[in-house]
Design a protein around this motif. Structure first.
Motif, PDB file in Angstrom:
ATOM      1  N   ALA A 199      70.652 -11.090   7.328  1.00  0.00           N
ATOM      2  CA  ALA A 199      70.173  -9.718   7.140  1.00  0.00           C
ATOM      3  C   ALA A 199      69.523  -9.212   8.423  1.00  0.00           C
ATOM      4  CB  ALA A 199      69.186  -9.662   5.994  1.00  0.00           C
ATOM      5  N   GLY A 200      69.648  -7.905   8.651  1.00  0.00           N
ATOM      6  CA  GLY A 200      68.985  -7.262   9.782  1.00  0.00           C
ATOM      7  C   GLY A 200      67.504  -7.038   9.493  1.00  0.00           C
ATOM      8  N   ASP A 201      66.846  -6.259  10.370  1.00  0.00           N
ATOM      9  CA  ASP A 201      65.393  -6.059  10.278  1.00  0.00           C
ATOM     10  C   ASP A 201      64.967  -5.356   9.001  1.00  0.00           C
ATOM     11  OD1 ASP A 201      65.141  -7.288  12.691  1.00  0.00           O
ATOM     12  OD2 ASP A 201      64.990  -5.426  13.865  1.00  0.00           O
ATOM     13  N   GLY A 202      65.872  -4.586   8.410  1.00  0.00           N
ATOM     14  CA  GLY A 202      65.519  -3.866   7.188  1.00  0.00           C
ATOM     15  C   GLY A 202      66.037  -4.561   5.934  1.00  0.00           C
ATOM     16  N   GLY A 203      66.478  -5.808   6.068  1.00  0.00           N
ATOM     17  CA  GLY A 203      67.059  -6.498   4.928  1.00  0.00           C
ATOM     18  C   GLY A 203      68.500  -6.059   4.707  1.00  0.00           C
ATOM     19  N   ALA A 204      69.106  -6.594   3.679  1.00  0.00           N
ATOM     20  CA  ALA A 204      70.504  -6.257   3.385  1.00  0.00           C
ATOM     21  C   ALA A 204      70.734  -6.350   1.889  1.00  0.00           C
ATOM     22  CB  ALA A 204      71.453  -7.207   4.111  1.00  0.00           C
ATOM     23  N   GLU A 205      71.536  -5.429   1.386  1.00  0.00           N
ATOM     24  CA  GLU A 205      71.933  -5.488  -0.018  1.00  0.00           C
ATOM     25  C   GLU A 205      73.458  -5.385  -0.050  1.00  0.00           C
ATOM     26  OE1 GLU A 205      69.795  -2.836  -2.565  1.00  0.00           O
ATOM     27  OE2 GLU A 205      70.693  -3.679  -4.376  1.00  0.00           O
ATOM     28  N   PHE A 206      74.089  -6.316  -0.766  1.00  0.00           N
ATOM     29  CA  PHE A 206      75.556  -6.377  -0.730  1.00  0.00           C
ATOM     30  C   PHE A 206      76.083  -7.045  -1.989  1.00  0.00           C
ATOM     31  CE2 PHE A 206      73.805 -10.155   1.310  1.00  0.00           C
ATOM     32  CZ  PHE A 206      74.574 -11.197   0.810  1.00  0.00           C
TER      33      PHE A 206
END
Ligand code: FE
Length: 285
Positions: free
Chosen positions: A230-237
């Motif tokens: 995940a990047g700095d802002g998190g990830a939703e997938f």
């Protein structure tokens, strides 16, 4: 262990469906006609009623399964089997259209966010003309596994010693909705021969060195596991995988068969009011 790399990155295309609903399509576009056993992936996400209020009035399906996962909003499903289903945030609807279903999917809200996914999963030739079946799973029946780094909503397949409620013995579909903390890593083992993809819809992520933007779908190549940072802002997938069927696919809109003749038959059956052959009872919870 080899980690699956991205073999194709598909940016979603905005498509108007039903009576005028805007959906973001990845699989099922000229960029990627299908990813055996998956025929289509639509992501709908809008807080503008003009994008969804018209809904999906009565329309047919034959030859495959539709899986609808609602994240926000409220839809009413009614079909030729006599089922009436309320689809609410966190719930899943699994409809095996097989030999033929006519149904409607109509929003039960005039404002607010409507958000979710519809995935089409193919059926093998010997199952395409079998009886339809409909199952609905309440939000409470979807296991949520929290690993600290990730929160996983398990629609089907296994994770963390739990099993999702949706079962498809023909393709063994695995369907995970993952909310990943900023800079965290998510790894999930997958059977080698399974087709697999990741569709990212919030935040950002990296798969084996390749960046993944929101509203893009990464087709994964062969390997033992899928991995996403995940990047700095998190990830939703969502991470979805399944066993390929390996048969010819001939599609005409809502009919997906093996040959051109079978498509002609489906169109003739629909025209002559013979598409719906069987009624089935609602099962599952
Ligand atoms: Fe439909």
């Amino acid at each position: 262990m080899t980690t699956r790399r991205i073999t194709q990155l598909i940016r979603a295309t905005a498509v108007s469906e039903g009576a005028g609903v805007t959906v973001h399509r990845t699989i099922g576009t000229p960029a990627r006609r299908n990813l055996d056993p998956f025929l289509m992936l639509d992501h709908f996400s809008s807080d503008d009623p003009n994008d969804y209020i018209a809904g999906f009035p009565d329309h047919p399906h034959r030859g495959f399964i539709t899986v609808t996962y609602m994240l926000d909003g409220h839809m009413l499903h009614q079909d030729s089997m006599g089922n009436r289903g309320d689809l609410r945030a966190g719930g899943v609807q699994w409809m095996k259209a097989a030999s033929g279903v006519i149904h409607s999917e109509m929003p039960q809200q005039s404002e607010g966010l409507m958000h979710g996914f519809q995935l089409w999963v193919n059926l093998p030739a010997d199952d395409k003309m079998s009886d339809p079946n409909y199952q609905e799973f309440s939000p409470e029946s979807i296991p949520v596994i929290d690993t600290g780094d990730a929160r996983v909503h398990l629609i089907s397949g296994e994770f963390g010693g739990q099993r999702g409620p949706v079962r498809d013995p023909r393709t063994d579909v695995q369907y995970l909705h993952v909310v990943l903390q900023p800079r965290a890593r998510f790894t999930h083992a997958l059977p080698g021969g399974f087709a697999a993809f990741v569709y990212l819809f919030e935040g950002s992520g990296v798969i084996t060195g390749d960046d993944l933007e929101p509203h893009s779908l990464a087709v994964l190549g062969s390997g033992d596991d899928a991995q996403l940072h995940a990047g700095d802002g998190g990830a939703e997938f969502i991470l979805v995988a399944g066993r390929p069927i390996g048969e010819p696919i001939v599609q005409y809109g809502p009919f997906v068969m093996n040959t051109r003749d079978e498509i002609e038959q489906a169109m003739a059956d629909y025209r002559d009011n013979r598409l719906v052959r069987k009624k089935a009872a609602m099962t599952g919870r």
